[in-house]
Design a protein around this motif. Structure first.
Motif, PDB file in Angstrom:
ATOM      1  N   GLY A  31       0.674  -1.298   0.038  1.00 57.77           N
ATOM      2  CA  GLY A  31       0.024   0.122  -0.197  1.00 57.77           C
ATOM      3  C   GLY A  31       0.796   1.244  -0.183  1.00 57.77           C
ATOM      4  N   LEU A  41       5.150   6.919  13.147  1.00 59.29           N
ATOM      5  CA  LEU A  41       4.550   6.771  14.573  1.00 59.29           C
ATOM      6  C   LEU A  41       5.766   6.704  15.664  1.00 59.29           C
ATOM      7  CD1 LEU A  41       1.930   3.940  13.777  1.00 59.29           C
ATOM      8  CD2 LEU A  41       1.388   6.418  14.298  1.00 59.29           C
ATOM      9  N   ASN A  42       6.983   6.212  15.394  1.00 59.64           N
ATOM     10  CA  ASN A  42       7.990   6.070  15.994  1.00 59.64           C
ATOM     11  C   ASN A  42       9.163   5.929  15.049  1.00 59.64           C
ATOM     12  OD1 ASN A  42       9.380   5.581  18.370  1.00 59.64           O
ATOM     13  ND2 ASN A  42       8.105   3.877  18.957  1.00 59.64           N
ATOM     14  N   VAL A  49      11.920   2.645  11.723  1.00 57.59           N
ATOM     15  CA  VAL A  49      10.741   3.284  11.859  1.00 57.59           C
ATOM     16  C   VAL A  49       9.559   2.604  12.021  1.00 57.59           C
ATOM     17  CG1 VAL A  49      11.678   5.497  10.726  1.00 57.59           C
ATOM     18  CG2 VAL A  49      10.277   3.818   9.442  1.00 57.59           C
ATOM     19  N   ILE A  50       8.521   3.078  12.680  1.00 60.15           N
ATOM     20  CA  ILE A  50       7.243   2.703  12.330  1.00 60.15           C
ATOM     21  C   ILE A  50       6.319   3.483  11.942  1.00 60.15           C
ATOM     22  CG2 ILE A  50       5.312   1.625  13.680  1.00 60.15           C
ATOM     23  CD1 ILE A  50       7.098   0.929  16.024  1.00 60.15           C
ATOM     24  N   ARG A  52       2.362   4.469   9.821  1.00 58.76           N
ATOM     25  CA  ARG A  52       1.088   3.915   9.590  1.00 58.76           C
ATOM     26  C   ARG A  52       0.615   4.277   8.161  1.00 58.76           C
ATOM     27  NH1 ARG A  52      -2.601   5.083  13.892  1.00 58.76           N
ATOM     28  NH2 ARG A  52      -2.787   7.220  13.334  1.00 58.76           N
ATOM     29  N   ARG A  54      -2.505   3.319   5.132  1.00 61.43           N
ATOM     30  CA  ARG A  54      -3.890   2.788   4.886  1.00 61.43           C
ATOM     31  C   ARG A  54      -4.279   1.960   6.310  1.00 61.43           C
ATOM     32  NH1 ARG A  54      -4.426   3.123  -0.719  1.00 61.43           N
ATOM     33  NH2 ARG A  54      -2.526   3.409  -1.754  1.00 61.43           N
ATOM     34  N   GLY A  55      -4.251   2.586   7.308  1.00 62.11           N
ATOM     35  CA  GLY A  55      -4.791   1.814   8.369  1.00 62.11           C
ATOM     36  C   GLY A  55      -4.136   0.491   9.031  1.00 62.11           C
ATOM     37  N   THR A  56      -2.858   0.429   8.559  1.00 59.05           N
ATOM     38  CA  THR A  56      -1.907  -0.558   9.255  1.00 59.05           C
ATOM     39  C   THR A  56      -0.682   0.092   9.676  1.00 59.05           C
ATOM     40  OG1 THR A  56      -1.425  -1.690   7.177  1.00 59.05           O
ATOM     41  CG2 THR A  56      -3.216  -2.656   8.105  1.00 59.05           C
ATOM     42  N   ARG A  57       0.019  -0.785  10.499  1.00 61.62           N
ATOM     43  CA  ARG A  57       1.196  -0.142  11.015  1.00 61.62           C
ATOM     44  C   ARG A  57       2.362  -1.224  10.434  1.00 61.62           C
ATOM     45  NH1 ARG A  57      -2.282  -0.312  14.362  1.00 61.62           N
ATOM     46  NH2 ARG A  57      -2.860   1.325  15.620  1.00 61.62           N
ATOM     47  N   PHE A  58       3.618  -0.480  10.074  1.00 57.20           N
ATOM     48  CA  PHE A  58       4.489  -1.499   9.627  1.00 57.20           C
ATOM     49  C   PHE A  58       5.929  -1.047  10.322  1.00 57.20           C
ATOM     50  CE2 PHE A  58       1.938  -3.014   6.380  1.00 57.20           C
ATOM     51  CZ  PHE A  58       2.423  -4.338   5.932  1.00 57.20           C
ATOM     52  N   ALA A  59       6.673  -1.536  10.537  1.00 58.86           N
ATOM     53  CA  ALA A  59       8.111  -1.329  11.032  1.00 58.86           C
ATOM     54  C   ALA A  59       9.170  -1.823   9.923  1.00 58.86           C
ATOM     55  CB  ALA A  59       8.679  -2.326  12.163  1.00 58.86           C
ATOM     56  N   LEU A  60       9.936  -0.755   9.550  1.00 65.93           N
ATOM     57  CA  LEU A  60      10.754  -0.638   8.516  1.00 65.93           C
ATOM     58  C   LEU A  60      12.249  -0.377   8.961  1.00 65.93           C
ATOM     59  CD1 LEU A  60       8.917   1.651   5.942  1.00 65.93           C
ATOM     60  CD2 LEU A  60       8.679  -0.835   6.246  1.00 65.93           C
TER      61      LEU A  60
ATOM     62  N   TYR B 262      -4.727  -0.182  -6.195  1.00 64.43           N
ATOM     63  CA  TYR B 262      -4.732   0.806  -5.143  1.00 64.43           C
ATOM     64  C   TYR B 262      -5.823   1.874  -5.338  1.00 64.43           C
ATOM     65  CZ  TYR B 262      -2.224  -1.479  -1.276  1.00 64.43           C
ATOM     66  OH  TYR B 262      -1.969  -2.702  -0.461  1.00 64.43           O
ATOM     67  N   GLU B 277     -11.375   5.290  10.827  1.00 62.99           N
ATOM     68  CA  GLU B 277     -10.180   5.906  11.792  1.00 62.99           C
ATOM     69  C   GLU B 277     -10.816   7.004  12.704  1.00 62.99           C
ATOM     70  OE1 GLU B 277      -6.367   6.393  10.600  1.00 62.99           O
ATOM     71  OE2 GLU B 277      -6.481   5.089   8.994  1.00 62.99           O
ATOM     72  N   LEU B 496      14.617  -4.693   7.900  1.00 67.28           N
ATOM     73  CA  LEU B 496      13.414  -4.919   8.695  1.00 67.28           C
ATOM     74  C   LEU B 496      12.127  -4.421   7.870  1.00 67.28           C
ATOM     75  CD1 LEU B 496      12.147  -5.725  11.590  1.00 67.28           C
ATOM     76  CD2 LEU B 496      12.517  -3.140  12.193  1.00 67.28           C
ATOM     77  N   ILE B 498       8.212  -5.273   8.369  1.00 68.49           N
ATOM     78  CA  ILE B 498       7.387  -6.207   9.393  1.00 68.49           C
ATOM     79  C   ILE B 498       6.066  -5.626   9.623  1.00 68.49           C
ATOM     80  CG2 ILE B 498       8.293  -6.045  11.335  1.00 68.49           C
ATOM     81  CD1 ILE B 498       7.695  -8.733  11.925  1.00 68.49           C
TER      82      ILE B 498
END
Lengths: 74, 684
Positions: A31, A41-42, A49-50, A52, A54-60, B262, B277, B496, B498
């Protein structure tokens, strides 16, 4: 600027993804398409990083965060 | 579809969905713990199958791996695609997480394009409603052209309705009517037929490709899907249905295809979702603490200390009782066999071979059950993914995933559950790397060996000597991980990437099944190998050229040991008794101590007089503190116990990898103990 330079809590618009072909496509499938608004977010000192998206969270990881070109939208 | 179901026939359903969408919980809700777990042919991806009955209807359910898309980038994606396209699947059950609908719809659109009947199981509607969001199911079904059934995997609601929809959707050839509000332009026909219609320039290419594919391969099913795969540069499809394309298009349209999907998803979300949301969930608040840049690591370490404590204090306490019971049982059987005048050979086989072997397998159970109970809670609550982020910096330096910390830490307790815990790692290469280094973490069974030897040879430095083994193991693990990483750097630098799912209360049923699967797997798969290996070791240690031997020094193991003496001399361990003790240690590391006492003819080795006797005997043969240190190093690093080897084999599902690991461990042990012995000899 890259996503790594954004500050926590900022909303950013994805302008381009400059990573290896497979990683770029994977991110798009999750997405992170051009023009998507993401929120940081972080973030850690090491560069992970974290976000958000499309409504979901990812850590990269740092390598990925540095390959995502964004514009801050306040 | 050509193969209509006749009444009473089995309907075959494939459950597919994103990771963390609740797919497995939903699957378990239908099948319970009664499932068949196997591997997909030729690959190491797990395949789960179960059955479900509803009145006279029978269903065969296949649980596919959690994936984000249906391309052929990963093994999981390839396997899922192959399975869905095969004739083994009648209806696709697309499990989606309503709280992450936007992203979940991407896979849905890919599934719809495949052309098989798709039914959407919209999971976690309850969570969405709690948050004040609304989803117009009717409108979504209209826009996608597939039935949308709200379910709650956790509360087990909507289960009947979903099966019903699958049954009916299979019966009807026609797709649901698709209705969109967007301008259809010249592609009106396409818009009636397909949920996703691409931009005009892309559609022109698709239709040309479709025509060419159809003329070259008249039997091709769903040429549109294959044409789209062509545009996505899908090598698998392009290889199987090769046609010239240079006059139709050049380059790759993969990015366009993804982006336009998308675009359509945004249109769907815009129409079906209200109050998007509103509340941004508790998850962000919890995360601000658990993934805090300072507090994240201490909190994780605290949680791990708790898991470790539970696993090994409570587990070992239960294990103690278990061993007492086993001893009593073994004594009982010995008396019984003696009363029955059973031959010495048979008695030894039953007591030292079978009962000891089975007992050895079962003693790990308390640890395994408690550990996996704890890990299931971490996994199901959503915390496990955060570990990858929190520990990424530290572990990333070794080229390991942040989650590799868990198996490595558990390795200090017992390597068997630690290796099993490597399943928490999502990527196979990461998993193998972790399994490779975990045995270097000094497990608790090695401690008695350190304690005995350091007490005998290092006096007031005993504690330091024993502790240094733990440090050495850790250092070796780090070095090996870095080397392993350098060697495999050509594949992929560790990065990373995830998803962090929403936090939720762990589900009892899910946890039960998770633990049960691990236990069953351990007992049936690893257990058989451990059993066979224990019998083999029993044979080596109790048999010699003249049959059953009273004294271990006449056994085959001793014969092998005597051959190995010159090889082991540089390490300072060129004593056949020590080598036999090391061979017996493959059964379980703590056995090294008892074997040494038997081989040197000492009855109570842990007592002061026993120790001084052994020390005197060893000293007489020129065995000094330098040799003792080398022996400790060797015990730390050489092949782990049979239970661990069997578990490595089970978890890696590769004999080659398992053997490679063993060779590497023996090699490392030899090199390191030689180094330690030769250097220490300069000072002693």
């Amino acid at each position: 600027m890259t996503l790594r330079e954004a500050r926590i809590g900022q909303d950013c618009r994805v302008n381009a993804i400059d990573l290896k072909h497979d990683t770029s496509r994977r991110l798009e499938m999750l997405g992170l398409t051009k023009g998507t608004i993401i929120r940081l977010l972080n973030a850690k000192k090491g560069g992970a990083v974290i976000i958000r998206v499309r409504g979901t969270r990812f850590a990269l990881g740092r390598e990925i965060a540095e390959g995502i070109e964004v514009t801050v939208r306040g | 579809m050509d193969n209509k179901p006749h009444n009473g026939a089995e309907l075959r359903l494939a459950f597919i969905g994103n990771p963390n969408c609740g797919k497995t919980t939903l699957f378990n809700a239908y099948t319970g713990a009664n499932l068949k777990v196997a591997n997909w042919p030729g690959v190491t991806v797990e395949k789960k199958e179960g059955t479900y009955r509803d009145h006279e209807n029978r269903f065969r359910l296949i649980d596919l791996p959690g994936i984000y898309s249906l391309t052929s980038y990963t093994m999981e994606e390839k396997v899922s695609r192959m399975c869905i396209l095969s004739d083994d699947v009648d209806v696709i059950i697309d499990v989606t997480d309503a709280s992450a609908l936007e992203r979940n719809l991407y896979l849905t659109l890919q599934l719809i394009e495949l052309g098989k009947p798709v039914v959407m199981a919209l999971n976690m509607m309850d969570i969405v409603e709690e948050r004040g969001m609304e989803i117009d199911l009717h409108r979504m079904s209209e826009m996608l052209g597939i039935p949308v059934i709200p379910v709650s995997a956790r509360k087990k609601t909507g289960l009947g309705a979903l099966m019903h929809a699958a049954l009916h959707h299979r019966d009807s050839d026609a797709r649901h009517r698709i209705e969109h509000h967007h301008k259809v332009g010249e592609n009106a026909e396409l818009h009636r037929e397909h949920a996703v219609v691409y931009s005009d320039d892309v559609e022109v290419i698709i239709s040309k490709l479709e025509a060419r594919l159809k003329s070259t391969y008249p039997d091709i099913a769903n040429p549109r899907w294959h044409a789209i795969k062509y545009l996505e540069n899908d090598e698998e499809i392009m290889g199987r249905y090769a046609v010239p394309t240079d006059d139709i298009y050049t380059g790759s349209y993969e990015s366009e295809i993804i982006n336009q999907k998308y675009d359509f998803i945004e249109e769907v979300i815009g129409e079906v979702m209200a109050n998007k949301e509103e509340k941004s969930a508790v998850t962000d608040k919890v995360d601000s603490l658990l993934t805090h840049r300072i507090w994240g690591i201490p909190i994780f370490l605290g949680i791990m200390a708790l898991v470790f404590g539970l696993t090994f204090t409570v587990g070992d306490w239960l294990k103690g009782y278990f061993e007492l019971a086993l001893e009593a049982f073994s004594g009982l059987v010995t008396n019984l066999l003696a009363a029955l005048n059973v031959s010495e050979f048979l008695t030894s086989l039953i007591i030292d071979g079978i009962i000891a072997g089975v007992g050895g397998i079962l003693t790990f159970l308390p640890n395994i059950i408690i550990l996996f109970f704890a890990l299931a809670i971490l996994e199901d609550s959503g915390y496990m993914s955060r570990v990858a982020y929190v520990m990424d910096g530290l572990m990333g330096k070794m080229g390991l995933s942040g989650r590799a910390f868990i198996p490595m830490l558990l390795g200090f307790g017992c390597t068997v559950p630690a290796v099993m815990a490597s399943r928490a790692l999502e990527d196979r290469r990461d998993r193998l790397k972790t399994i490779f280094v975990t045995p270097f973490m000094s497990c608790s069974a090695r401690l008695p060996v350190y304690v005995l030897l350091s007490d005998m040879f290092f006096g007031k430095w005993a504690g330091v000597a024993a502790f240094s083994m733990y440090v050495l193991g850790l250092v070796i693990a780090v070095i090996v991980a870095i080397i392993f990483n350098k060697a495999s750097a050509k594949y992929d630098a560790h990065t990373l990437l995830i998803e962090l799912p929403e936090y939720k209360t762990p589900n009892a049923h899910t946890i039960f099944i998770y633990v049960w699967e691990k236990v069953r797997d351990y007992l049936t798969k690893a257990g058989t190998t451990i059993f066979l290996a224990s019998i083999l070791l029993w044979f080596l240690l109790n048999f010699g050229a003249g049959g059953l031997v009273e004294d271990m020094s006449d056994s085959f193991a001793a014969v092998i040991a005597k051959v190995l003496v010159p090889v082991m001399s540089p390490t300072g361990l060129g004593y056949w008794q020590i080598i036999v003790a090391l061979i017996s240690g493959i059964a379980a590391k703590e056995v090294v101590v008892s074997s040494m006492s038997v081989l040197y003819g000492i009855s109570n080795i842990s007592s002061a007089e026993g120790m001084s006797l052994l020390e005197a005997q060893l000293g007489a043969s020129g065995f000094t503190a330098a040799n003792a240190l080398a022996l400790m190093v060797f015990v730390l690093l050489y092949v782990p116990c049979v239970a661990t080897i069997a578990t490595i084999k089970r978890e890696s599902r590769s004999l080659k990898f398992t053997l490679g690991t063993m060779v590497m461990q023996i090699g490392t042990a030899w090199v390191m103990s030689t180094l330690v012995f030769q250097i220490a000899n300069l000072f002693v």
